[in-house]
Scaffold this motif. Structure first.
Motif, PDB file in Angstrom:
ATOM      1  N   SER A   6       0.831  -1.202   0.000  1.00 22.49           N
ATOM      2  CA  SER A   6       0.000   0.000   0.000  1.00 22.49           C
ATOM      3  C   SER A   6       0.867   1.254   0.000  1.00 22.49           C
ATOM      4  O   SER A   6       0.598   2.204  -0.759  1.00 22.49           O
ATOM      5  CB  SER A   6      -0.933  -0.001   1.215  1.00 22.49           C
ATOM      6  OG  SER A   6      -1.693   1.187   1.283  1.00 22.49           O
ATOM      7  N   THR A   7       1.907   1.279   0.818  1.00 25.52           N
ATOM      8  CA  THR A   7       2.792   2.453   0.833  1.00 25.52           C
ATOM      9  C   THR A   7       3.534   2.602  -0.482  1.00 25.52           C
ATOM     10  O   THR A   7       3.855   3.732  -0.897  1.00 25.52           O
ATOM     11  CB  THR A   7       3.803   2.386   1.991  1.00 25.52           C
ATOM     12  OG1 THR A   7       4.597   1.194   1.880  1.00 25.52           O
ATOM     13  CG2 THR A   7       3.109   2.389   3.339  1.00 25.52           C
ATOM     14  N   SER A   8       3.803   1.495  -1.165  1.00 25.29           N
ATOM     15  CA  SER A   8       4.458   1.611  -2.479  1.00 25.29           C
ATOM     16  C   SER A   8       3.519   2.261  -3.492  1.00 25.29           C
ATOM     17  O   SER A   8       3.961   3.028  -4.364  1.00 25.29           O
ATOM     18  CB  SER A   8       4.926   0.236  -2.962  1.00 25.29           C
ATOM     19  OG  SER A   8       3.863  -0.534  -3.480  1.00 25.29           O
ATOM     20  N   ARG A   9       2.218   1.980  -3.379  1.00 26.32           N
ATOM     21  CA  ARG A   9       1.270   2.644  -4.272  1.00 26.32           C
ATOM     22  C   ARG A   9       1.167   4.132  -3.952  1.00 26.32           C
ATOM     23  O   ARG A   9       1.013   4.960  -4.855  1.00 26.32           O
ATOM     24  CB  ARG A   9      -0.106   1.964  -4.193  1.00 26.32           C
ATOM     25  CG  ARG A   9      -0.131   0.581  -4.833  1.00 26.32           C
ATOM     26  CD  ARG A   9      -1.539   0.039  -4.958  1.00 26.32           C
ATOM     27  NE  ARG A   9      -2.152  -0.239  -3.671  1.00 26.32           N
ATOM     28  CZ  ARG A   9      -2.001  -1.373  -2.987  1.00 26.32           C
ATOM     29  NH1 ARG A   9      -1.223  -2.336  -3.459  1.00 26.32           N
ATOM     30  NH2 ARG A   9      -2.601  -1.548  -1.829  1.00 26.32           N
ATOM     31  N   VAL A  10       1.245   4.481  -2.676  1.00 21.75           N
ATOM     32  CA  VAL A  10       1.254   5.903  -2.301  1.00 21.75           C
ATOM     33  C   VAL A  10       2.452   6.595  -2.939  1.00 21.75           C
ATOM     34  O   VAL A  10       2.338   7.705  -3.494  1.00 21.75           O
ATOM     35  CB  VAL A  10       1.266   6.068  -0.770  1.00 21.75           C
ATOM     36  CG1 VAL A  10       1.479   7.531  -0.386  1.00 21.75           C
ATOM     37  CG2 VAL A  10      -0.027   5.555  -0.151  1.00 21.75           C
ATOM     38  N   ALA A  11       3.607   5.937  -2.907  1.00 24.54           N
ATOM     39  CA  ALA A  11       4.808   6.511  -3.530  1.00 24.54           C
ATOM     40  C   ALA A  11       4.605   6.722  -5.026  1.00 24.54           C
ATOM     41  O   ALA A  11       5.019   7.749  -5.587  1.00 24.54           O
ATOM     42  CB  ALA A  11       6.007   5.596  -3.278  1.00 24.54           C
ATOM     43  N   ASN A  12       3.963   5.762  -5.684  1.00 23.64           N
ATOM     44  CA  ASN A  12       3.675   5.917  -7.109  1.00 23.64           C
ATOM     45  C   ASN A  12       2.689   7.057  -7.359  1.00 23.64           C
ATOM     46  O   ASN A  12       2.819   7.810  -8.330  1.00 23.64           O
ATOM     47  CB  ASN A  12       3.099   4.637  -7.689  1.00 23.64           C
ATOM     48  CG  ASN A  12       4.057   3.460  -7.642  1.00 23.64           C
ATOM     49  OD1 ASN A  12       3.633   2.315  -7.516  1.00 23.64           O
ATOM     50  ND2 ASN A  12       5.353   3.731  -7.745  1.00 23.64           N
ATOM     51  N   LEU A  13       1.701   7.189  -6.482  1.00 24.62           N
ATOM     52  CA  LEU A  13       0.653   8.190  -6.669  1.00 24.62           C
ATOM     53  C   LEU A  13       1.182   9.625  -6.560  1.00 24.62           C
ATOM     54  O   LEU A  13       0.603  10.547  -7.152  1.00 24.62           O
ATOM     55  CB  LEU A  13      -0.472   7.974  -5.657  1.00 24.62           C
ATOM     56  CG  LEU A  13      -1.388   6.776  -5.930  1.00 24.62           C
ATOM     57  CD1 LEU A  13      -2.191   6.416  -4.689  1.00 24.62           C
ATOM     58  CD2 LEU A  13      -2.322   7.070  -7.107  1.00 24.62           C
ATOM     59  N   VAL A  14       2.257   9.851  -5.801  1.00 19.11           N
ATOM     60  CA  VAL A  14       2.796  11.211  -5.662  1.00 19.11           C
ATOM     61  C   VAL A  14       3.884  11.503  -6.691  1.00 19.11           C
ATOM     62  O   VAL A  14       4.465  12.591  -6.692  1.00 19.11           O
ATOM     63  CB  VAL A  14       3.342  11.462  -4.237  1.00 19.11           C
ATOM     64  CG1 VAL A  14       2.248  11.254  -3.202  1.00 19.11           C
ATOM     65  CG2 VAL A  14       4.546  10.572  -3.927  1.00 19.11           C
ATOM     66  N   ASP A  15       4.146  10.556  -7.582  1.00 19.95           N
ATOM     67  CA  ASP A  15       5.224  10.675  -8.567  1.00 19.95           C
ATOM     68  C   ASP A  15       4.640  10.986  -9.941  1.00 19.95           C
ATOM     69  O   ASP A  15       3.890  10.173 -10.512  1.00 19.95           O
ATOM     70  CB  ASP A  15       6.004   9.362  -8.613  1.00 19.95           C
ATOM     71  CG  ASP A  15       7.270   9.453  -9.446  1.00 19.95           C
ATOM     72  OD1 ASP A  15       7.367  10.371 -10.285  1.00 19.95           O
ATOM     73  OD2 ASP A  15       8.154   8.588  -9.278  1.00 19.95           O
ATOM     74  N   PRO A  16       4.972  12.146 -10.522  1.00 21.38           N
ATOM     75  CA  PRO A  16       4.423  12.508 -11.839  1.00 21.38           C
ATOM     76  C   PRO A  16       4.739  11.494 -12.933  1.00 21.38           C
ATOM     77  O   PRO A  16       3.983  11.391 -13.909  1.00 21.38           O
ATOM     78  CB  PRO A  16       5.099  13.855 -12.143  1.00 21.38           C
ATOM     79  CG  PRO A  16       5.491  14.405 -10.815  1.00 21.38           C
ATOM     80  CD  PRO A  16       5.815  13.216  -9.966  1.00 21.38           C
ATOM     81  N   GLU A  17       5.817  10.744 -12.790  1.00 22.85           N
ATOM     82  CA  GLU A  17       6.161   9.765 -13.812  1.00 22.85           C
ATOM     83  C   GLU A  17       5.102   8.674 -13.924  1.00 22.85           C
ATOM     84  O   GLU A  17       4.976   8.034 -14.976  1.00 22.85           O
ATOM     85  CB  GLU A  17       7.525   9.148 -13.515  1.00 22.85           C
ATOM     86  CG  GLU A  17       8.685  10.113 -13.720  1.00 22.85           C
ATOM     87  CD  GLU A  17      10.026   9.409 -13.626  1.00 22.85           C
ATOM     88  OE1 GLU A  17      10.039   8.148 -13.625  1.00 22.85           O
ATOM     89  OE2 GLU A  17      11.046  10.102 -13.544  1.00 22.85           O
ATOM     90  N   TYR A  18       4.362   8.435 -12.848  1.00 24.58           N
ATOM     91  CA  TYR A  18       3.330   7.391 -12.867  1.00 24.58           C
ATOM     92  C   TYR A  18       1.924   7.945 -13.080  1.00 24.58           C
ATOM     93  O   TYR A  18       1.042   7.234 -13.559  1.00 24.58           O
ATOM     94  CB  TYR A  18       3.373   6.592 -11.564  1.00 24.58           C
ATOM     95  CG  TYR A  18       4.583   5.700 -11.461  1.00 24.58           C
ATOM     96  CD1 TYR A  18       4.649   4.502 -12.156  1.00 24.58           C
ATOM     97  CD2 TYR A  18       5.680   6.076 -10.684  1.00 24.58           C
ATOM     98  CE1 TYR A  18       5.771   3.684 -12.079  1.00 24.58           C
ATOM     99  CE2 TYR A  18       6.798   5.272 -10.590  1.00 24.58           C
ATOM    100  CZ  TYR A  18       6.835   4.078 -11.293  1.00 24.58           C
ATOM    101  OH  TYR A  18       7.949   3.277 -11.229  1.00 24.58           O
ATOM    102  N   THR A  19       1.689   9.201 -12.714  1.00 22.88           N
ATOM    103  CA  THR A  19       0.334   9.751 -12.810  1.00 22.88           C
ATOM    104  C   THR A  19       0.167  10.763 -13.933  1.00 22.88           C
ATOM    105  O   THR A  19      -0.957  11.012 -14.375  1.00 22.88           O
ATOM    106  CB  THR A  19      -0.061  10.437 -11.489  1.00 22.88           C
ATOM    107  OG1 THR A  19       0.822  11.557 -11.269  1.00 22.88           O
ATOM    108  CG2 THR A  19      -0.005   9.469 -10.323  1.00 22.88           C
ATOM    109  N   GLY A  20       1.286  11.387 -14.349  1.00 24.70           N
ATOM    110  CA  GLY A  20       1.181  12.495 -15.295  1.00 24.70           C
ATOM    111  C   GLY A  20       0.642  13.748 -14.640  1.00 24.70           C
ATOM    112  O   GLY A  20       0.301  14.727 -15.329  1.00 24.70           O
ATOM    113  N   LEU A  21       0.575  13.761 -13.324  1.00 25.48           N
ATOM    114  CA  LEU A  21       0.049  14.902 -12.572  1.00 25.48           C
ATOM    115  C   LEU A  21       1.189  15.634 -11.874  1.00 25.48           C
ATOM    116  O   LEU A  21       2.364  15.303 -12.044  1.00 25.48           O
ATOM    117  CB  LEU A  21      -0.995  14.413 -11.566  1.00 25.48           C
ATOM    118  CG  LEU A  21      -2.177  13.639 -12.173  1.00 25.48           C
ATOM    119  CD1 LEU A  21      -3.014  12.995 -11.070  1.00 25.48           C
ATOM    120  CD2 LEU A  21      -3.043  14.562 -13.036  1.00 25.48           C
TER     121      LEU A  21
END
Length: 473
Positions: free
Chosen positions: A315-330
């Motif tokens: 779950s924490t690894s997904r949080v790390a992905n969610l705050v990273d523009p490389e994974y979200t484009g945000l």
């Protein structure tokens, strides 16, 4: 409403928790009363012919000391009521008393049905005794059950003290509560994971039935089926050919937790209906044994906690992905507004603080050992400690998942997606719930209230059936 009969058979952990929490009026069934009366008469006859542990002997290293002292039981209750100073919560006491009555109803203790009736009276009248932690290490809840014996008064005579104590009923109560909480939380994890999948534009082929037929681990198969049910028809093309582990190994990591919580439930179902008495009154004899040893329960709890630690880590690894523009484009940290805004930066810290608590509580309690009573007792399961650790871990895991939920929903808002955009995928109504519950304000501010709302929302989701009401409409 008619009282619910306690019969010593067929009680499930979920039913036991529900009966206790609703304070349902109960009574000893007629069949159970007959079994208890017969075993009480049988043990009296046996004790005339041979020593019976705890009834005509001392206990522990005093097992070889015979006694005919009519005050033996009173002294045993007095000495064994030595506990720590922390009281059990009343919901644990109520559930523990219900479980002990159900165990006695199976008829192996040699106790008269009047004892079960006295415990039932405490339950139905709401006059619960103050029972304390301390002294239970998975070989019988001696201290708190001795306190119960003292609260029961004259119904416990000189020969019936030890049979009352020969149980892990209070520990089993805490285990049943942990089991229900773990089952509920595990049912919520796919919902949170599905929202992260949407936010990260995950590749759903990882849930293809053929993938899981190729490696049909039971829990993994069930998780993949659930995720297909949530994500099938999602009209968002995947962003990657192969996702990071938080998405790609979701079913393979949550699946073992599903298996382990099932195993815990099965072990609890056996023990709360068991004549785990020492000695066991079996027809016209007594059998001295080790059924008081709670190792099956302790190991099931330890295994569940270890598996849930991996769930929290992913779950924490997904949080790390969610705050990273490389994974979200945000934007970085899903910030909105002025340059260098922090967004959900602190959420990641909160998640890892909670993960540290999960990691600490995941340590196996069964690694402990103890040699007591002059070596007569040289092993313990430490199931009570495993139960306490499990409750601590589940609370911290809820914080981890709340962090992921808040972050995933924020990412979906920033991406401009709506629940309608996810149709016909079944995850849409769950997103609508989250949008309604969580504040839409994306400016830099404290997200503590959001986390609290997310924890409550997961409780609401867990209390529902697995299907969202809109899914079945």
């Amino acid at each position: 409403m008619e009282p619910v009969e306690v019969s010593g058979a067929g009680l499930t952990p979920l039913e036991a928790v529900a009966l206790a929490q609703r304070r349902t009026v109960v009574r000893l069934s007629d069949d159970a009363r007959k079994r208890m009366s017969e075993s009480a008469a049988a043990v009296i006859e046996v004790a005339r012919r041979r020593p019976v542990y705890g009834r005509t002997t001392g206990v522990g290293a005093n097992r070889d000391v015979l006694t005919t002292d009519p005050e033996h039981g009173a002294r045993l209750l007095g000495s064994h009521s030595t506990t720590g100073t922390t009281s059990y919560p009343k919901d644990v006491v109520r559930l523990g008393l219900l479980i002990r009555v159900n165990q006695l109803a199976s008829g192996g203790s040699g106790l008269d049905p009047d004892v079960a009736d006295a415990i039932v009276a405490l339950l139905n009248d709401g006059e619960l005794p103050d029972l304390h932690r301390g002294g239970a290490i998975g070989t019988g809840d001696l201290g708190p059950l001795a306190e119960l014996g003292l609260a029961l008064g004259e119904v416990i005579d000189g020969t019936s003290a030890l049979p009352l104590l020969s149980s892990n009923a209070i520990t089993l109560a805490e285990c049943c509560l942990a089991y229900v909480e773990a089952s509920t939380l595990i049912n919520v994890v796919p919902l949170v994971g599905a929202l992260s999948h949407v936010a990260l534009r995950g590749n759903a082929e990882v849930y293809d039935v053929r993938v899981h037929e190729a490696r049909p681990q039971p829990g993994q198969v069930r998780v993949a089926r659930r995720m297909r049910g949530l994500l099938d028809g999602l009209p968002i093309p995947p962003a990657r050919i192969q996702d990071p582990f938080g998405l790609r190994a979701f079913a393979q990591v949550l699946g073992p937790a599903v298996d382990h919580v099932d195993a815990l439930g099965n072990s609890l179902r056996i023990d709360i209906n068991a004549s785990a008495e020492n000695p066991l009154v079996a027809e016209d004899t007594v059998l001295h044994n080790g059924n008081w040893h709670a190792m099956p329960i302790a190991l099931a709890l330890d295994s569940l906690r270890l598996s849930l630690h991996s769930v929290a880590t992913l779950s924490t690894s997904r949080v790390a992905n969610l705050v990273d523009p490389e994974y979200t484009g945000l934007s970085r940290f899903l910030a909105s507004g002025a340059e260098a805004s922090s967004g959900v930066m602190m959420i990641e810290y909160v998640a890892h603080d909670a993960l540290a608590a999960v990691r600490s509580a995941a340590q196996p309690a069964t690694l402990g050992t103890a040699t007591l009573s002059r070596g007569a007792e040289h092993h313990a399961s430490f199931a009570p400690q495993a139960a306490v650790l499990s409750a601590q871990l589940l609370d911290a895991l809820r914080e981890v998942l709340a962090s992921e939920l808040v972050t995933a929903v924020r990412a979906i808002r920033l991406a401009g997606l709506t629940p309608e955009d996810l149709a016909p995928a079944a995850v849409g109504p769950w997103l609508a719930d989250a949008f309604t519950a969580l504040p839409p304000d994306l400016t830099d501010r404290s997200l503590r209230e959001d986390l609290e709302i997310a924890r409550g929302l997961m409780t609401q989701w867990g209390d529902r059936q697995v299907e969202h009401p809109a899914e079945s409409g």
